[in-house]
Design an enzyme around this catalytic site. Structure first.
Site, mmCIF file in Angstrom:
data_model
loop_
_atom_site.group_PDB
_atom_site.id
_atom_site.type_symbol
_atom_site.label_atom_id
_atom_site.label_comp_id
_atom_site.label_asym_id
_atom_site.label_seq_id
_atom_site.Cartn_x
_atom_site.Cartn_y
_atom_site.Cartn_z
ATOM 1 N N SER A 65 13.537 -15.337 33.739
ATOM 2 C CA SER A 65 14.687 -16.205 33.550
ATOM 3 C C SER A 65 15.937 -15.771 34.300
ATOM 4 C CB SER A 65 14.993 -16.330 32.054
ATOM 5 O OG SER A 65 15.082 -15.058 31.456
ATOM 6 N N HIS A 82 10.414 -21.442 32.102
ATOM 7 C CA HIS A 82 11.112 -21.869 33.323
ATOM 8 C C HIS A 82 10.170 -22.461 34.357
ATOM 9 C CE1 HIS A 82 15.008 -20.361 32.106
ATOM 10 N NE2 HIS A 82 14.353 -19.356 31.562
ATOM 11 N N LYS A 125 14.285 -27.250 28.205
ATOM 12 C CA LYS A 125 14.767 -26.933 29.559
ATOM 13 C C LYS A 125 14.430 -28.104 30.485
ATOM 14 C CE LYS A 125 15.301 -22.149 28.561
ATOM 15 N NZ LYS A 125 14.637 -20.902 28.187
HETATM 16 C C1 LIG Z 1 14.962 -20.140 26.978
HETATM 17 C C2 LIG Z 1 13.812 -19.196 26.873
HETATM 18 C C3 LIG Z 1 13.176 -18.980 25.649
HETATM 19 C C4 LIG Z 1 13.728 -19.535 24.368
HETATM 20 O O1 LIG Z 1 13.490 -20.877 24.254
HETATM 21 P P1 LIG Z 1 14.453 -21.747 23.287
HETATM 22 O O2 LIG Z 1 13.682 -22.961 23.011
HETATM 23 O O3 LIG Z 1 15.706 -21.970 24.058
HETATM 24 O O4 LIG Z 1 14.688 -20.916 22.065
HETATM 25 C C5 LIG Z 1 12.054 -18.196 25.645
HETATM 26 N N1 LIG Z 1 11.580 -17.628 26.775
HETATM 27 C C6 LIG Z 1 12.196 -17.781 27.956
HETATM 28 C C7 LIG Z 1 11.640 -17.124 29.177
HETATM 29 C C8 LIG Z 1 13.344 -18.551 28.045
HETATM 30 O O5 LIG Z 1 13.992 -18.673 29.197
#
Ligand SMILES: *Cc1c(COP(=O)(O)O)cnc(C)c1O
Length: 384
Positions: free
Chosen positions: A181, A209, A240
């Protein structure tokens, strides 16, 4: 000022901790959006798509604003089941289970799967939610081993050493982000599958991602690297690229049944609300039907990387290394003043001394936006 209603020693503790943060330049505050979005994870530009808003409204009218209960009580609607079926098909998995957030999924998967004598092997740059999952697994008696970022040779040595010492019946799990990330680089899934096969370790891949963005159908890094449906345990998020909210785990029916019965973050939490599920279903549909969105987001990132002299990467995340916290904050402010919502990322989100600007590109950006951002970055970073 009125006396604070919390006990004085607590107030003291909070004040001292805030002072320490400020002295280190590490205090965080919530700042609303400022200018063009080049820092969110809305890679496909779906968050504000009217079709998702319509789907959310229709789902609320048909099934209610909330679910009123956990999935194991009355919290399941036909939409939950439809979304799980859709995600399983897309990812080429036998089954799928929704979680309320990615954080909750990752924090709860590892303790649900690992017990005394077992071991989890975790990439050093895995997301904080996987790190917390490791901590909970450790509290449950499992061993946690962190291997150097992307270093499969070190992982192999660790698995070998573990197997030589492990008690009969002890099991291993390898956990990794698909796309990391804060760095935008990617794991080698075929290599990891091979290694896990040799040591009979379960592979957990966090596609937060990559879902919607990578692979011909947008199914993620496994599809992009030619191993679709082959990772036994895939986690992904709906908040996302898919423009909604929530998370899911794709796995076979045995793993799903185990998680339904043991994953505390699943069992003890109210089911995702229908509007969120309606929007996510529409987000998945559009992500699959409109491949130009991922091509555009990835193309923007590639052009930005070229302008900054960085190597290619299969992601829409472009990290700009800075180093010192204060400098990263200063550069972010300059870019914000020019209309780009760039945010500084500092420890503990990234390792000590590696503060950076984390820039992301989405389908909503125009070619001209990317060109002006590249020019502004080259100027303030003095890249000539
Ligand atoms: C954003 C993210 C999460 C968490 O997901 P949410 O639904 O926002 O709690 C988990 N793993 C990675 C790699 C992320 O970027």
């Amino acid at each position: 000022m009125a006396d604070s209603p919390i006990p004085a020693p607590w107030l003291d503790r909070l004040r001292r901790s805030a002072e320490r943060r400020r002295a280190l330049g590490r205090d965080r505050a919530i700042h609303p959006p400022v200018g063009l979005d080049v820092c969110s994870n809305d890679y496909l530009g779906l968050r504000r798509d009217p079709r998702l808003a319509e789907a959310a409204a229709a789902a609320a009218r048909a099934h209610g604003a909330g679910t009123g209960a956990a999935r194991l009580l009355r919290g399941t609607t036909p939409l939950h089941e439809a979304l799980e079926a859709e995600l399983a098909t897309w990812k080429g998995a036998g089954a799928c289970l929704l979680f309320n957030t990615g954080y909750q999924a990752n924090a709860t998967l590892l303790p649900a799967l690992l017990g005394p004598g077992d071991a989890v092997f975790s990439d050093a740059l895995n997301h904080a939610s996987l790190v917390d999952g490791c901590r909970l697994a450790r509290a449950g008696g499992a061993a946690v081993q962190v291997y150097r970022h992307l270093d499969l040779a070190e992982l192999a040595r660790r698995l070998e050493a573990w197997r030589a010492e492990a008690a009969p019946g002890a099991l291993a799990l390898v956990a990794t982000d698909a796309v990391f990330s804060m760095d935008g680089d990617a794991a080698d899934l075929p290599g990891l599958l091979d290694l896990c096969g040799r040591f009979e370790a379960l592979l957990l891949v966090d596609e937060a991602h990559a879902t919607g963005l990578l692979g011909p159908s947008g199914a993620g890094l496994a599809e992009h690297q030619g191993v679709p449906g082959q990772v036994p345990l895939v986690m992904g998020t709906l908040g996302k690229a898919l423009g909604a909210f929530g998370a899911f785990v794709c796995a076979g029916p045995e793993l799903r049944e185990h998680l339904v019965n043991t994953a505390r973050g699943f069992i003890f939490s109210t089911a995702l609300p229908p509007p969120v599920i309606g929007a996510a279903l529409e987000g998945v549909r559009i992500a699959r039907a409109e491949p130009w969105r991922r091509a555009r987001a990835l193309g923007h990132a590639q052009r930005l990387r070229e302008a900054l002299g960085q190597p290619g990467a299969p992601s829409a995340i472009v990290p700009v290394p800075v180093g010192a916290d204060a400098e990263a904050v200063r550069l972010a402010r300059i870019l914000q003043a020019r209309g780009f919502d760039v945010r500084a990322v500092r420890p503990p989100t990234v390792p000590e001394g590696s503060a950076r600007l984390r820039i992301t590109t989405g389908a909503h950006l125009e070619e001209g936006d990317v060109a002006s951002l590249a020019a502004a970055l080259r100027e303030i970073l003095r890249l000539g």
